[in-house]
Design a protein around this motif. Structure first.
Motif, mmCIF file in Angstrom:
data_model
loop_
_atom_site.group_PDB
_atom_site.id
_atom_site.type_symbol
_atom_site.label_atom_id
_atom_site.label_comp_id
_atom_site.label_asym_id
_atom_site.label_seq_id
_atom_site.Cartn_x
_atom_site.Cartn_y
_atom_site.Cartn_z
ATOM 1 N N LYS A 89 8.770 14.059 -41.643
ATOM 2 C CA LYS A 89 7.712 13.688 -42.589
ATOM 3 C C LYS A 89 6.774 12.646 -41.977
ATOM 4 O O LYS A 89 5.559 12.672 -42.213
ATOM 5 C CB LYS A 89 8.333 13.128 -43.870
ATOM 6 N N ALA A 90 7.345 11.721 -41.214
ATOM 7 C CA ALA A 90 6.547 10.653 -40.616
ATOM 8 C C ALA A 90 5.813 11.116 -39.360
ATOM 9 O O ALA A 90 4.913 10.408 -38.878
ATOM 10 C CB ALA A 90 7.434 9.459 -40.280
ATOM 11 N N ASP A 91 6.229 12.263 -38.815
ATOM 12 C CA ASP A 91 5.633 12.798 -37.585
ATOM 13 C C ASP A 91 5.730 11.774 -36.449
ATOM 14 O O ASP A 91 4.749 11.464 -35.771
ATOM 15 C CB ASP A 91 4.174 13.200 -37.825
ATOM 16 N N ARG A 92 6.956 11.240 -36.266
ATOM 17 C CA ARG A 92 7.201 10.256 -35.212
ATOM 18 C C ARG A 92 8.045 10.862 -34.095
ATOM 19 O O ARG A 92 8.959 11.647 -34.354
ATOM 20 C CB ARG A 92 7.925 9.035 -35.786
ATOM 21 N N GLN A 93 7.784 10.460 -32.882
ATOM 22 C CA GLN A 93 8.586 10.846 -31.726
ATOM 23 C C GLN A 93 9.446 9.646 -31.330
ATOM 24 O O GLN A 93 9.032 8.797 -30.544
ATOM 25 C CB GLN A 93 7.686 11.283 -30.566
ATOM 26 N N ASP A 116 25.436 7.575 -48.017
ATOM 27 C CA ASP A 116 25.110 7.441 -46.588
ATOM 28 C C ASP A 116 23.714 7.989 -46.303
ATOM 29 O O ASP A 116 22.928 7.380 -45.552
ATOM 30 C CB ASP A 116 26.138 8.183 -45.739
ATOM 31 N N ALA A 117 23.401 9.149 -46.899
ATOM 32 C CA ALA A 117 22.092 9.763 -46.671
ATOM 33 C C ALA A 117 20.968 8.886 -47.201
ATOM 34 O O ALA A 117 19.944 8.686 -46.536
ATOM 35 C CB ALA A 117 22.046 11.141 -47.329
ATOM 36 N N ALA A 118 21.134 8.350 -48.411
ATOM 37 C CA ALA A 118 20.106 7.474 -48.981
ATOM 38 C C ALA A 118 19.932 6.229 -48.123
ATOM 39 O O ALA A 118 18.804 5.761 -47.892
ATOM 40 C CB ALA A 118 20.478 7.088 -50.410
ATOM 41 N N THR A 119 21.037 5.687 -47.625
ATOM 42 C CA THR A 119 20.983 4.488 -46.795
ATOM 43 C C THR A 119 20.226 4.750 -45.499
ATOM 44 O O THR A 119 19.375 3.955 -45.082
ATOM 45 C CB THR A 119 22.403 3.991 -46.487
ATOM 46 N N VAL A 120 20.539 5.867 -44.841
ATOM 47 C CA VAL A 120 19.852 6.204 -43.594
ATOM 48 C C VAL A 120 18.368 6.418 -43.848
ATOM 49 O O VAL A 120 17.513 5.933 -43.086
ATOM 50 C CB VAL A 120 20.491 7.452 -42.947
ATOM 51 N N MET A 121 18.028 7.128 -44.916
ATOM 52 C CA MET A 121 16.624 7.361 -45.234
ATOM 53 C C MET A 121 15.886 6.039 -45.426
ATOM 54 O O MET A 121 14.824 5.813 -44.828
ATOM 55 C CB MET A 121 16.493 8.201 -46.505
ATOM 56 N N MET A 122 16.440 5.148 -46.237
ATOM 57 C CA MET A 122 15.764 3.884 -46.520
ATOM 58 C C MET A 122 15.732 2.971 -45.301
ATOM 59 O O MET A 122 14.767 2.230 -45.089
ATOM 60 C CB MET A 122 16.421 3.207 -47.714
ATOM 61 N N ALA A 123 16.774 3.028 -44.469
ATOM 62 C CA ALA A 123 16.782 2.217 -43.250
ATOM 63 C C ALA A 123 15.659 2.653 -42.312
ATOM 64 O O ALA A 123 14.950 1.813 -41.737
ATOM 65 C CB ALA A 123 18.136 2.333 -42.557
ATOM 66 N N LEU A 124 15.480 3.953 -42.170
ATOM 67 C CA LEU A 124 14.421 4.441 -41.277
ATOM 68 C C LEU A 124 13.027 4.158 -41.846
ATOM 69 O O LEU A 124 12.100 3.839 -41.090
ATOM 70 C CB LEU A 124 14.601 5.937 -41.029
ATOM 71 N N VAL A 125 12.886 4.280 -43.150
ATOM 72 C CA VAL A 125 11.603 3.923 -43.768
ATOM 73 C C VAL A 125 11.272 2.464 -43.463
ATOM 74 O O VAL A 125 10.122 2.110 -43.181
ATOM 75 C CB VAL A 125 11.645 4.174 -45.286
ATOM 76 N N ASN A 126 12.306 1.605 -43.483
ATOM 77 C CA ASN A 126 12.111 0.189 -43.186
ATOM 78 C C ASN A 126 11.825 -0.036 -41.703
ATOM 79 O O ASN A 126 10.859 -0.708 -41.327
ATOM 80 C CB ASN A 126 13.352 -0.592 -43.624
ATOM 81 N N LEU A 127 12.644 0.550 -40.826
ATOM 82 C CA LEU A 127 12.509 0.306 -39.388
ATOM 83 C C LEU A 127 11.202 0.864 -38.838
ATOM 84 O O LEU A 127 10.599 0.270 -37.941
ATOM 85 C CB LEU A 127 13.695 0.931 -38.651
ATOM 86 N N LEU A 128 10.783 1.998 -39.369
ATOM 87 C CA LEU A 128 9.536 2.613 -38.893
ATOM 88 C C LEU A 128 8.312 2.115 -39.650
ATOM 89 O O LEU A 128 7.192 2.545 -39.365
ATOM 90 C CB LEU A 128 9.633 4.141 -39.017
ATOM 91 N N GLU A 129 8.554 1.218 -40.612
ATOM 92 C CA GLU A 129 7.470 0.598 -41.388
ATOM 93 C C GLU A 129 6.553 1.671 -41.992
ATOM 94 O O GLU A 129 5.335 1.619 -41.873
ATOM 95 C CB GLU A 129 6.674 -0.384 -40.517
ATOM 96 N N LEU A 130 7.174 2.628 -42.685
ATOM 97 C CA LEU A 130 6.418 3.759 -43.228
ATOM 98 C C LEU A 130 5.736 3.431 -44.551
ATOM 99 O O LEU A 130 4.788 4.106 -44.939
ATOM 100 C CB LEU A 130 7.354 4.963 -43.412
ATOM 101 N N GLY A 131 6.257 2.435 -45.267
ATOM 102 C CA GLY A 131 5.626 2.048 -46.515
ATOM 103 C C GLY A 131 5.765 3.052 -47.645
ATOM 104 O O GLY A 131 4.948 3.084 -48.567
ATOM 105 N N TRP A 132 6.822 3.876 -47.595
ATOM 106 C CA TRP A 132 7.026 4.839 -48.673
ATOM 107 C C TRP A 132 7.333 4.112 -49.976
ATOM 108 O O TRP A 132 8.097 3.140 -50.000
ATOM 109 C CB TRP A 132 8.181 5.778 -48.355
ATOM 110 N N SER A 133 6.761 4.583 -51.073
ATOM 111 C CA SER A 133 7.059 4.028 -52.387
ATOM 112 C C SER A 133 8.445 4.505 -52.831
ATOM 113 O O SER A 133 8.997 5.478 -52.298
ATOM 114 C CB SER A 133 6.021 4.487 -53.413
ATOM 115 N N GLU A 134 8.983 3.813 -53.822
ATOM 116 C CA GLU A 134 10.271 4.235 -54.376
ATOM 117 C C GLU A 134 10.174 5.641 -54.943
ATOM 118 O O GLU A 134 11.094 6.458 -54.776
ATOM 119 C CB GLU A 134 10.704 3.264 -55.476
ATOM 120 N N GLU A 135 9.055 5.951 -55.603
ATOM 121 C CA GLU A 135 8.864 7.287 -56.180
ATOM 122 C C GLU A 135 8.896 8.358 -55.087
ATOM 123 O O GLU A 135 9.497 9.429 -55.271
ATOM 124 C CB GLU A 135 7.548 7.352 -56.947
ATOM 125 N N MET A 136 8.272 8.075 -53.955
ATOM 126 C CA MET A 136 8.279 9.046 -52.869
ATOM 127 C C MET A 136 9.685 9.227 -52.303
ATOM 128 O O MET A 136 10.117 10.353 -52.017
ATOM 129 C CB MET A 136 7.314 8.617 -51.759
#
Length: 305
Positions: A89-93, A116-136
């Motif tokens: 979704k982030a189109d990151r390499q 575990d899946a929710a944790t990994v998703m939110m961790a990557l959103v944080n580490l990659l600084e994607l700025g996804w909203s909670e709704e997204m």
């Protein structure tokens, strides 16, 4: 945004992923998408998996390691799929390394894989600084599995639909919870099949449960008479040990005892820690895993040095 406890070190996040229990689980009609509509009051508890997520800006691909050899480490793992979804979704390499230390029993109705899946998703959103909203994040989590959105929104919530409709609420006067997991797991799909076979009609949602959807808080005392799980009547015949565990928890002084999810964990709710600890001691030799837990009540991504 989440109720994960995390420590950040540059491109690495150390996180805890909590288990959940279903204080109410009603399984309603089958939806056009193939899922059953559910109505559940879920509560996160402080039995946790440890998750470490690392991002390598110069790397590529996803690598997952786990201390439990029973779990797949590729696309069959929900946490792996969560990482793949975020990167796509982030189109990151980038390269992603995920380490999972399992402490939540597997196939036990405690939502460990979803957490575990929710944790990994939110961790990557944080580490990659994607700025996804909670709704997204909730929308994307729903595509991974029906319990995953709760672990984005929790720690206490009424969950409806196929897991994507979430109404947070506060549970007042928290209790002690004893989790008892027998030495077998129950496949969710099989449990739904047994439930469909065991009943001729779906009992409508009670007015008292419907009222919870508009409340911002509820007490454990008020919940005691509302706790139910539709899977119990369907699974007791196949797994009589589950009924025996429930009776044993009540005999040890639990205010209430219930199957969590589609099993196989049965939990008891206790007012006093001493009675809960006594129940743990009494049931230790009768199950594969017995744990004393408290409701997980933190909110927000807690960053610690």
């Amino acid at each position: 945004m989440t109720f994960r406890s995390a420590v950040r070190d540059g491109t690495t996040l150390h996180c805890r992923a909590p288990a959940k229990i279903n204080l109410v689980l009603r399984v309603l009609d089958c939806l056009p998408n193939g899922y059953h509509e559910i109505w559940s009051l879920m509560q996160a508890v402080d039995v946790t998996d440890e998750i470490i997520v690392r991002v390598d800006p110069n790397g590529s691909g996803i690598s997952l390691r786990c201390n439990d050899p029973r779990l797949p480490i590729g696309a069959g793992n929900l946490a792996y799929r969560a990482a793949h979804m975020v990167i796509e979704k982030a189109d990151r390499q980038v390269g992603v390394q995920i380490d999972v230390v399992k402490r939540i029993p597997i196939g036990a109705g405690l939502g460990g894989g979803s957490s575990d899946a929710a944790t990994v998703m939110m961790a990557l959103v944080n580490l990659l600084e994607l700025g996804w909203s909670e709704e997204m994040m909730i929308r994307e989590a729903a595509g991974l599995g029906s319990d995953v959105p709760f672990f984005v929104k929790g720690p206490s919530a009424v969950v409806r639909g196929w897991g994507q409709e979430i109404h947070p609420l506060t549970l007042k006067n928290p209790r002690w919870v004893v989790l008892v997991t027998p030495p077998f797991s129950i496949q969710t799909g099989w449990a739904y099949l047994q439930l469909d076979r065991a009943r001729s009609a779906v009992t409508p949602l009670s007015p008292r449960l419907t009222e919870l959807q508009s409340q911002s808080e509820v007490t454990w005392d008020a919940l005691r008479g509302l706790m139910e799980n539709d899977f119990e009547s369907a699974l007791w015949f196949h797994y009589p040990d589950l009924r025996r565990i429930k009776v044993a928890l009540l005999d040890e002084g639990a205010e209430a005892a219930l199957l969590s999810g589609s099993g196989s964990t049965v939990f008891g709710v206790f007012t006093e820690r001493e009675r809960a600890e006594q129940a743990v001691r009494a049931l230790k030799g009768r199950a594969a895993h017995v744990a004393l837990a408290r409701p997980w009540i933190a909110s927000g991504l807690e960053m610690r040095d």
